[in-house]
Design an enzyme around this catalytic site. Structure first.
Site, PDB file in Angstrom:
ATOM      1  N   HIS A  46       5.825  15.115 -11.704  1.00  0.00           N
ATOM      2  CA  HIS A  46       5.548  16.521 -12.022  1.00  0.00           C
ATOM      3  C   HIS A  46       6.307  17.047 -13.246  1.00  0.00           C
ATOM      4  O   HIS A  46       6.861  18.155 -13.230  1.00  0.00           O
ATOM      5  CB  HIS A  46       5.866  17.407 -10.807  1.00  0.00           C
ATOM      6  N   HIS A 102      -0.084  23.618  -7.773  1.00  0.00           N
ATOM      7  CA  HIS A 102       0.473  22.899  -6.624  1.00  0.00           C
ATOM      8  C   HIS A 102       0.607  23.790  -5.386  1.00  0.00           C
ATOM      9  O   HIS A 102       1.584  23.684  -4.641  1.00  0.00           O
ATOM     10  CB  HIS A 102       1.821  22.305  -7.013  1.00  0.00           C
ATOM     11  N   GLU A 142      -4.699  19.068  -5.085  1.00  0.00           N
ATOM     12  CA  GLU A 142      -4.386  19.289  -6.495  1.00  0.00           C
ATOM     13  C   GLU A 142      -5.414  18.574  -7.362  1.00  0.00           C
ATOM     14  O   GLU A 142      -5.468  17.348  -7.372  1.00  0.00           O
ATOM     15  CB  GLU A 142      -2.989  18.738  -6.799  1.00  0.00           C
TER      16      GLU A 142
HETATM   17  C1  BGC Z   1       2.921  14.460  -4.538  1.00  0.00           C
HETATM   18  C2  BGC Z   1       3.856  14.195  -3.376  1.00  0.00           C
HETATM   19  C3  BGC Z   1       5.059  15.067  -3.543  1.00  0.00           C
HETATM   20  C4  BGC Z   1       4.593  16.497  -3.576  1.00  0.00           C
HETATM   21  C5  BGC Z   1       5.725  17.464  -3.740  1.00  0.00           C
HETATM   22  C6  BGC Z   1       2.550  15.891  -4.529  1.00  0.00           C
HETATM   23  O1  BGC Z   1       1.741  16.164  -5.628  1.00  0.00           O
HETATM   24  O2  BGC Z   1       1.799  13.647  -4.472  1.00  0.00           O
HETATM   25  O3  BGC Z   1       4.224  12.843  -3.327  1.00  0.00           O
HETATM   26  O4  BGC Z   1       5.956  14.870  -2.482  1.00  0.00           O
HETATM   27  O5  BGC Z   1       3.709  16.665  -4.637  1.00  0.00           O
HETATM   28  O6  BGC Z   1       6.499  17.123  -4.803  1.00  0.00           O
END
Ligand code: BGC
Length: 392
Positions: free
Chosen positions: A142, A216, A356
């Site tokens: 991210h 998210h 997402e």
């Molecule tokens: C990911 C997860 C992660 C979550 C929070 C999601 O987009 O796929 O693995 O734990 O985001 O960070």
């Protein structure tokens, strides 16, 4: 008519907290067509460096209201009616800025420059290798240590006929989090009369780079803090997904969902197979997978149906359309009972889900996946719509 309110800049955190809580109480939905849409603004908090964080409240005059922070472009709350007209907040989040800064698992935020993982935080573009932060085990997640979710977005509000919206801009300098190119990103949220949140993402760069943006939000259609989403019924318009290794990096193949617990082509309760001894579910501790959407348009310009979620109890329905090739279905596996949410209740595993829309994880290292490279003569442009309704 646009009403615009601003609270005094020196309001204390306590007062802000109280006003946040008070404003979240149940509200009777107005009769359809009764109220004009509106945008209000207040101060949500102050960053450690003194920067003020504003909060916008968008109401569509049709029973739906969302709150958005200038910090991370975070959607703090989404209030929508259930089948009996009772309003509830269906987005997981916090009621104060400190929790967002110190412990948020990406609640509601704009995720970038690269949503999801890049293997070993490394990729090569035009013969140059870039090393990004390894902030998730050995991988990059991210956007790194200070991704777009932790930036202050320059935000302006607007109104177009029945729609209210926010235009949020962030200019990420070349080299920020070690990504190449100055990336200028604009994300526009619109709240429509039809109970849609429309998100338009646009980005340009002054040097070749990679980009993959999403939102998210974690949802619980029965209401944030009300318990597990395992009874919610999910449909995903995908006959393939990208299986992952033990560090959640795609292996590179597109595997069929048929005959596996990954298959959501027909509406199925999220919890029905989540404890199956299926290797991918063991690795992810539940669902944490990118689905390859079955698209008619593979130029990724048309909005197409991606997923639908129904909460049989409240009757609330979430329907998602996107121009993107993929969608990450995450069943809140890493919520571990240590976070206290907006209404003061604790979030445990599966108390929320995220869907997402995105390009596939680790695309910069997977030439067979749709490209995430952006060059100076190109414009990155994607759209996703989250629409709420109810069923009997
Ligand atoms: C990911 C997860 C992660 C979550 C929070 C999601 O987009 O796929 O693995 O734990 O985001 O960070």
């Amino acid at each position: 008519m646009r009403r615009f309110t601003r609270m005094a800049g020196n309001v204390t955190a306590t007062v802000l907290l109280m006003s946040g809580l008070a404003a979240l109480g149940p509200a009777a939905p107005p009769a359809a067509g009764a109220n004009p849409p509106r945008i209000d603004r207040d101060v949500f908090g102050t960053m450690p460096d003194g920067t003020r964080v504003d909060r916008f409240t968008l109401s569509n005059g049709n029973g739906m209201r969302i709150r958005v922070l200038t910090y991370g472009g975070i959607i703090q709350t989404i209030e929508v009616p259930d089948r009996r007209g009772r309003t509830g907040n269906v987005a997981l989040g916090f009621n104060n800025l400190t929790d967002y800064i110190e412990r948020s698992p990406y609640f509601g935020c704009i995720t970038g420059r690269y949503a999801n993982r890049i293997a070993n935080g490394r990729f090569t573009l035009d013969n140059v290798t870039y090393q990004l932060a390894q902030n998730n085990g050995v991988n990059h997640l991210h956007g790194g240590n200070v991704g777009f979710d932790k930036r202050i977005w320059t935000t302006t509000e607007f109104r177009e006929r029945d729609t209210v919206g926010l235009r949020m801009t962030y200019v990420s300098p070349a080299g920020e989090e070690n990504y190449p190119g100055t990336l200028t990103t604009t994300v526009t949220y619109r709240l429509t009369r039809d109970n849609e949140i429309r998100m338009d993402y646009r980005a340009t760069t002054d040097a070749a780079t990679i980009v993959n943006l999403t939102n998210h939000t974690y949802f619980n259609l029965a209401g944030e803090g009300s318990g597990t989403i395992e009874d919610h019924k999910l449909t995903v318009n995908a006959s393939r997904y990208t299986p992952v290794d033990t560090t959640l990096i795609p292996t590179g193949t597109l595997d069929p969902v048929a005959g596996t617990p990954m298959d959501f082509r027909r509406s199925t309760a999220i919890g029905e197979r989540i404890r199956n001894n299926f290797e991918q579910l063991v690795i992810g501790q539940g669902y944490d997978h990118n689905y390859v959407l079955d698209r008619r348009d593979n130029t990724f310009r048309q909005l197409e149906q991606a997923a639908t979620v129904v909460d049989p109890e409240s009757g609330r329905v979430l329907s998602i359309r996107t121009t993107e090739p993929g969608i990450q279905f995450y069943s809140g596996n890493f919520l571990d009972g240590t976070l206290v949410g907006t209404s003061g209740r604790v979030y445990r595993q599966t108390d929320g889900f995220a869907l997402e829309t995105q390009h596939f994880p680790d695309s910069p290292n997977k030439p067979q996946f749709p490209t995430t490279v952006l060059r100076p003569n190109q414009t990155y442009q994607t759209t996703t719509i989250y629409q709420f309704s109810t069923t009997r």
